[in-house]
Design a protein around this motif. Sequence first.
Motif, short mmCIF file in Angstrom:
data_model
loop_
_atom_site.label_atom_id
_atom_site.label_comp_id
_atom_site.label_asym_id
_atom_site.label_seq_id
_atom_site.Cartn_x
_atom_site.Cartn_y
_atom_site.Cartn_z
N UNK A 130 2.01 42.15 59.18
CA UNK A 130 2.62 42.46 60.48
C UNK A 130 3.48 43.71 60.37
N UNK A 131 4.33 43.76 59.37
CA UNK A 131 5.20 44.93 59.20
C UNK A 131 4.39 46.21 58.99
N UNK A 132 3.35 46.13 58.16
CA UNK A 132 2.56 47.32 57.89
C UNK A 132 1.75 47.75 59.10
N UNK A 133 1.21 46.79 59.85
CA UNK A 133 0.50 47.15 61.08
C UNK A 133 1.44 47.79 62.10
N UNK A 134 2.67 47.31 62.16
CA UNK A 134 3.64 47.94 63.05
C UNK A 134 3.91 49.38 62.61
N UNK A 135 4.03 49.60 61.31
CA UNK A 135 4.29 50.97 60.84
C UNK A 135 3.11 51.89 61.15
N UNK A 136 1.90 51.34 61.16
CA UNK A 136 0.73 52.13 61.50
C UNK A 136 0.80 52.59 62.95
N UNK A 137 1.36 51.77 63.84
CA UNK A 137 1.48 52.17 65.25
C UNK A 137 2.42 53.36 65.41
N UNK A 138 3.28 53.58 64.42
CA UNK A 138 4.18 54.74 64.43
C UNK A 138 3.56 55.94 63.73
N UNK A 139 2.31 55.78 63.26
CA UNK A 139 1.62 56.87 62.60
C UNK A 139 1.79 56.90 61.09
N UNK A 140 2.38 55.86 60.50
CA UNK A 140 2.57 55.80 59.05
C UNK A 140 1.38 55.14 58.39
N UNK A 141 0.97 55.66 57.23
CA UNK A 141 -0.06 55.01 56.41
C UNK A 141 -1.24 54.47 57.21
N UNK A 142 -1.98 55.35 57.85
CA UNK A 142 -3.08 54.93 58.71
C UNK A 142 -4.27 54.37 57.94
N UNK A 143 -4.46 54.79 56.69
CA UNK A 143 -5.65 54.41 55.93
C UNK A 143 -5.84 52.90 55.78
N UNK A 144 -4.80 52.11 55.55
CA UNK A 144 -5.06 50.68 55.30
C UNK A 144 -5.21 49.82 56.56
N UNK A 145 -5.25 50.42 57.73
CA UNK A 145 -5.29 49.62 58.96
C UNK A 145 -6.45 48.62 58.95
N UNK A 146 -7.65 49.08 58.66
CA UNK A 146 -8.80 48.17 58.70
C UNK A 146 -8.72 47.08 57.62
N UNK A 147 -8.42 47.43 56.36
CA UNK A 147 -8.29 46.36 55.36
C UNK A 147 -7.17 45.36 55.70
N UNK A 148 -6.08 45.83 56.27
CA UNK A 148 -5.00 44.92 56.66
C UNK A 148 -5.46 43.98 57.77
N UNK A 149 -6.13 44.52 58.77
CA UNK A 149 -6.63 43.67 59.86
C UNK A 149 -7.66 42.67 59.34
N UNK A 150 -8.53 43.12 58.43
CA UNK A 150 -9.53 42.22 57.85
C UNK A 150 -8.86 41.11 57.06
#
Length: 169
Positions: A130-150
């Motif tokens: 949850x925390x990492x996905x939130x950081x992705x919405x701010x443009x941080x660390x975009x690469x792991x979005x799909x593995x995190x969601x999976x």
Amino acid sequence: MLLTAPDLPSTWWAALRAALDDIATISTHRHTIRQQYLDRAMPRFLGAPINTTAPSWSTAHGDCHYANVCAPTLHVLDWEGWGLAPTGYDAAMLHSYSLLVPSAATRVHSEFAYVLDTPAGRFAELAVITELLQSITRGDNLEPAEPLRNRAAHLLGRAVESVGPLPYS
């Protein structure tokens, strides 16, 4: 975010497990993450319905990823975020930061299966994701979005929408 698998000896992993287990027993009123955040953010980033109540809480380093652990002799850095968190939080964070390198994620999972494969550990993974996905919405660390969601979908027993397999069950 980890991009290559680190070559760490078994003694290093044993030292990290011992350190995190020791930290977990420290009594504190500090918080790494708060229940109010989980109540608000987990449904938003993981989808509803979701239980936002951690099975248990313990003390965590709070920022346990590869930039904050040294080798070949273990040193744990960056302590400003330590405090109470869902049990297994540190292992869950290290695991989540390993997802781009399946062999590293498999190693972390293997080393910390004793906590990650419990209801508390699975919840901790969802909290970290949850925390990492939130950081992705701010443009941080975009690469792991799909593995995190999976990984979140796997933990929640939902269909994984991507074609990429998980490195383990």
